[in-house]
Design a protein around this motif. Sequence first.
Motif, PDB file in Angstrom:
ATOM      1  N   SER A  41       0.837  -1.200   0.000  1.00  0.00           N
ATOM      2  CA  SER A  41       0.000   0.000   0.000  1.00  0.00           C
ATOM      3  C   SER A  41       0.868   1.245   0.000  1.00  0.00           C
ATOM      4  CB  SER A  41      -0.906  -0.006   1.238  1.00  0.00           C
ATOM      5  OG  SER A  41      -1.711   1.148   1.293  1.00  0.00           O
ATOM      6  N   TYR A 136      -6.055  -2.426  -6.465  1.00  0.00           N
ATOM      7  CA  TYR A 136      -7.284  -2.786  -5.753  1.00  0.00           C
ATOM      8  C   TYR A 136      -8.078  -1.546  -5.341  1.00  0.00           C
ATOM      9  CZ  TYR A 136     -10.324  -5.131  -2.362  1.00  0.00           C
ATOM     10  OH  TYR A 136     -11.423  -5.608  -1.678  1.00  0.00           O
ATOM     11  N   HIS A 137      -7.428  -0.399  -5.179  1.00  0.00           N
ATOM     12  CA  HIS A 137      -8.140   0.807  -4.740  1.00  0.00           C
ATOM     13  C   HIS A 137      -9.248   1.207  -5.718  1.00  0.00           C
ATOM     14  CE1 HIS A 137      -4.786   2.057  -7.341  1.00  0.00           C
ATOM     15  NE2 HIS A 137      -5.581   3.035  -7.741  1.00  0.00           N
ATOM     16  N   ASP A 140     -12.327  -0.979  -4.464  1.00  0.00           N
ATOM     17  CA  ASP A 140     -12.603  -1.118  -3.033  1.00  0.00           C
ATOM     18  C   ASP A 140     -13.970  -0.516  -2.698  1.00  0.00           C
ATOM     19  OD1 ASP A 140     -12.059  -1.889  -0.447  1.00  0.00           O
ATOM     20  OD2 ASP A 140     -11.077   0.003   0.062  1.00  0.00           O
ATOM     21  N   ALA A 145     -15.857  -5.836  -0.791  1.00  0.00           N
ATOM     22  CA  ALA A 145     -15.171  -6.128   0.473  1.00  0.00           C
ATOM     23  C   ALA A 145     -15.771  -7.320   1.202  1.00  0.00           C
ATOM     24  CB  ALA A 145     -15.193  -4.894   1.370  1.00  0.00           C
ATOM     25  N   THR A 165      -2.249  -1.494  -3.785  1.00  0.00           N
ATOM     26  CA  THR A 165      -3.296  -0.480  -3.712  1.00  0.00           C
ATOM     27  C   THR A 165      -2.703   0.862  -3.338  1.00  0.00           C
ATOM     28  OG1 THR A 165      -5.345   0.141  -2.563  1.00  0.00           O
ATOM     29  CG2 THR A 165      -3.737  -1.142  -1.309  1.00  0.00           C
ATOM     30  N   PRO A 169      -7.430  -0.909   1.980  1.00  0.00           N
ATOM     31  CA  PRO A 169      -8.767  -1.429   1.640  1.00  0.00           C
ATOM     32  C   PRO A 169      -9.680  -1.515   2.860  1.00  0.00           C
ATOM     33  CG  PRO A 169      -7.184  -3.223   1.760  1.00  0.00           C
ATOM     34  CD  PRO A 169      -6.396  -1.952   1.919  1.00  0.00           C
ATOM     35  N   GLU A 170     -10.967  -1.582   2.601  1.00  0.00           N
ATOM     36  CA  GLU A 170     -11.960  -1.713   3.674  1.00  0.00           C
ATOM     37  C   GLU A 170     -12.022  -3.172   4.116  1.00  0.00           C
ATOM     38  OE1 GLU A 170     -15.708  -0.104   2.549  1.00  0.00           O
ATOM     39  OE2 GLU A 170     -14.895   1.851   1.995  1.00  0.00           O
TER      40      GLU A 170
END
Length: 904
Positions: A41, A136-137, A140, A145, A165, A169-170
């Motif tokens: 990240s 992935y962002h 998301d 999720a 990402t 992420p959530e």
Amino acid sequence: MARPLIATKLFIPKVRRHVVTRPRLLDRLRRGTESRLTLVSAPAGFGKTTLLSAWLGGMEEDHRRIAWVSLDAADRDPASFWAYVVSALQTAVPGAGPSALELIASSDVSTESVLTMVLNDLAMAPTDVWLVLDDYHLVDGHGVANGMVFLLDHLPSHVHVMISTRADPELPLSRWRARGELVELRAAELRFTSEEATAYLNDVSGLDLSAVDVEALEQRTEGWAAALQLAALSLQGRQDVAGFIAGFAGNDRYIVDYLIEEVLEHQPEPVRSFLLLTSVLDRFSGPLCDAVTGRGDGTEMLTSLERANLFIVPLDDRREWYRYHHLFADVLRARLLNEQPGLVPLLHQRASAWYEHKDLMEEAVRHALEAQDFNRAAQLVELAVPIIRRNRQETILFGWLKALPADAVRNSPVLSVFYGFMLMVSGDLHGVEPRFEDAERALAAVPSGAAQPWAVTEELRTLPATIAVYRASLAQARGDAAGTSEHARHALALAGPGDHLARGAAAGFLGLAAWANGELSSALETFTQAVASLHASGNLIDALSSTVVLADMWLVAGRPGTARRLYQDALQLAEAQGESVARATAELHVGLGDIDREAGDLAAATRHLTSAGEFFERAPMTESRYRWFVARALIARAEGSPDQATDLLDQAEQIYRPGFFPEVQPIEAMRARIWIVQGKTSEAAEWAQTRGVSVSDEVSYLSEFDHLTLVRLLLAQNREHPDRGAFGQADRLLGRLLASAETSGRAGSMVEIRMLQALSQAFQGHRAQARGMLSMAFAEAPEPAGYAGLFIAEGAPMMELLRDAADHGIAEDHPQRLLDLTAPPKAQVPVPGYRLTSSAEEKLSGRELQVLRLLDSELSGPEIAQALFISPNTLRTHTKHIFTKLAVTTRQAAVRQGRDRGLT
């Protein structure tokens, strides 16, 4: 009908040729074999995709069960997302999830049911499986999720997920982190190190930059891979590489285009507005952001920005204070100035007001200056003066005064006076008095009883006494002892009983004037009172720094033990205060180092100077910094490096500023003493002629050091060309100097004079008289052990005289003790100078040995750093450790010690 899948999104990106190998990160990724999730990240351009593809590309063919998905915004739809995931898994593990892929498009089947089928198939895979979700962002959200949590919570042990990402992420990261099921790589780890930056810029981009240029660029970009790449593009074909790097900032067109296109334009309007408005701040907290933006969501927004990896850097462990990546901040400020230029001063004014309310005056003044609100800035500077004086932060004050318009300073009596003081600190003595006159005119222009146009502060009330104190300092700088005393007494008359700072400073200058006149008893009494007054005023830094002068006076009085105790007590107090008194701590270490050197303990002296150097780096502006170079020079001379010693004295001379202490040991005379020991009598004779020193001069304490240097020159010249008349001149001058020292109780001076009288008699062949004088020299010293350096510095003639005295039982055991100090240590090759008396030698590390061996070469510092693939800062740290362990202060001395000990 299901959207057709794009096959290229399932391909693993090929690793570009000539990428920088980053084994430290690849090793971190290998830990993913023991966890269910690896999270990479970081903001845009930090090399996330490149790193993952490089690592996966290095796997053995038999273990390449890799399912890769390059995601885009269209995959936020859960059906599209899971279709790509399942298809990627089928590519990696044939036969996994065919039924699941058919059910994904059906709204009647839950995501958990589909994933259960996939998980059951994956459980039968014969080897490890890697599912990589890149960018992935872009997908998301709650829709994706929930399924991801289910998938990760039920993964077979040999199946691993990797997510790259730009924003966290959530997902329940804290839960997996606590269980040890999460491996994380973030911007801090992904930043290029100096070695990696060197490899990219020089090996990959072929720029052939120097180590200094690479380090500067690495620091400016903060290791951001994309910025390094864009900088390399900008550097192609440039002639003035160093100039470009020095000015490299967020206004480079490549940087601007990248950040605007990749980051800024993709933000929602509330986020974009927040970024622009807060870009005027170098550091910020939630409440400060609220004050500047006029909104109330500062804390929440900062939390969101950090989670989104929007080039924001936390500055504390509590996540209260942050800053933007420097290049990102440059782009934001340029954008704000382009879109809303009239808003910038208002934002700075709001920031200034917030900082003032929090009593953070440095930031309050800076933002007022940025807003060009000079009247407010001047008022804030006046309010900050007491703190600045107490903490001796002259660099900050001088910067503010130079940033203010001349009229704003001239119209303020307080600022005029302190501008004059700062000019004196910087060595501009001619510009000082006009500033004091400006202040007095401004004060006189206000009728008695009328409202004053300035804030009535304690500084304004005591300003007349302060002006008198600074005039005493100005007279001191000009060598006017009578003027110093006159202005100091005037300051005492103007100061009230409770004005401890003014009274302490005035008493201090009275003590210095008495010292300059050789009135040692009066100087000690008055200066001791001055130090006490400075303590009472709360001005701890000045009180501690003045202890250095008081200790010097005790040394002149022949009491090195008393001086040592003063230093030790003051240093203990300074160390308890921490960084706030760093400059005073440095000065105290220098003083203790001098006493240790004079006592014959070079190892302890070197340790003190090393500590002092570290403090001086954090508090660079100080009128006594030159003493550090002088102390280093005297150690270099003792180590047998006279040329290095004279070089260090040259550096001391360049930064020496008159104005605070009597010049009782002129640097030029110190240099002449080294020349005399070297046999360079012609150079020393030229010094005496230029200085105008002769045997017929009136003697005084201020000229004593010069005259004792002249005696050494005469003795050396007479050894080369014997002249009984010249010996007589030297003896008569020594006699007059001795009488002056005896009258004022300068026992330290008497020791040196008796020692030179003994040498003079020895050179004339009067051995018995020489022994007698030597005996008297030790007898004059209340603490003989503190004068080892004085005797040993005279070299071979003194060693011969000491041996003669020891053979005849003269002066108890003092001659033999000095001879023992100069004897070579056992199992070591003799080194000119003192014997090191450290109790134990620290071993050099393997890397330090490598550095030491390269120091014994023709390579420069940057070239050594490049050869070892380390940064210049790291090289300096290794070199500092080597110097400390070998108890030396120069490269030449370290090399010589290394050779003597068989280390190189």
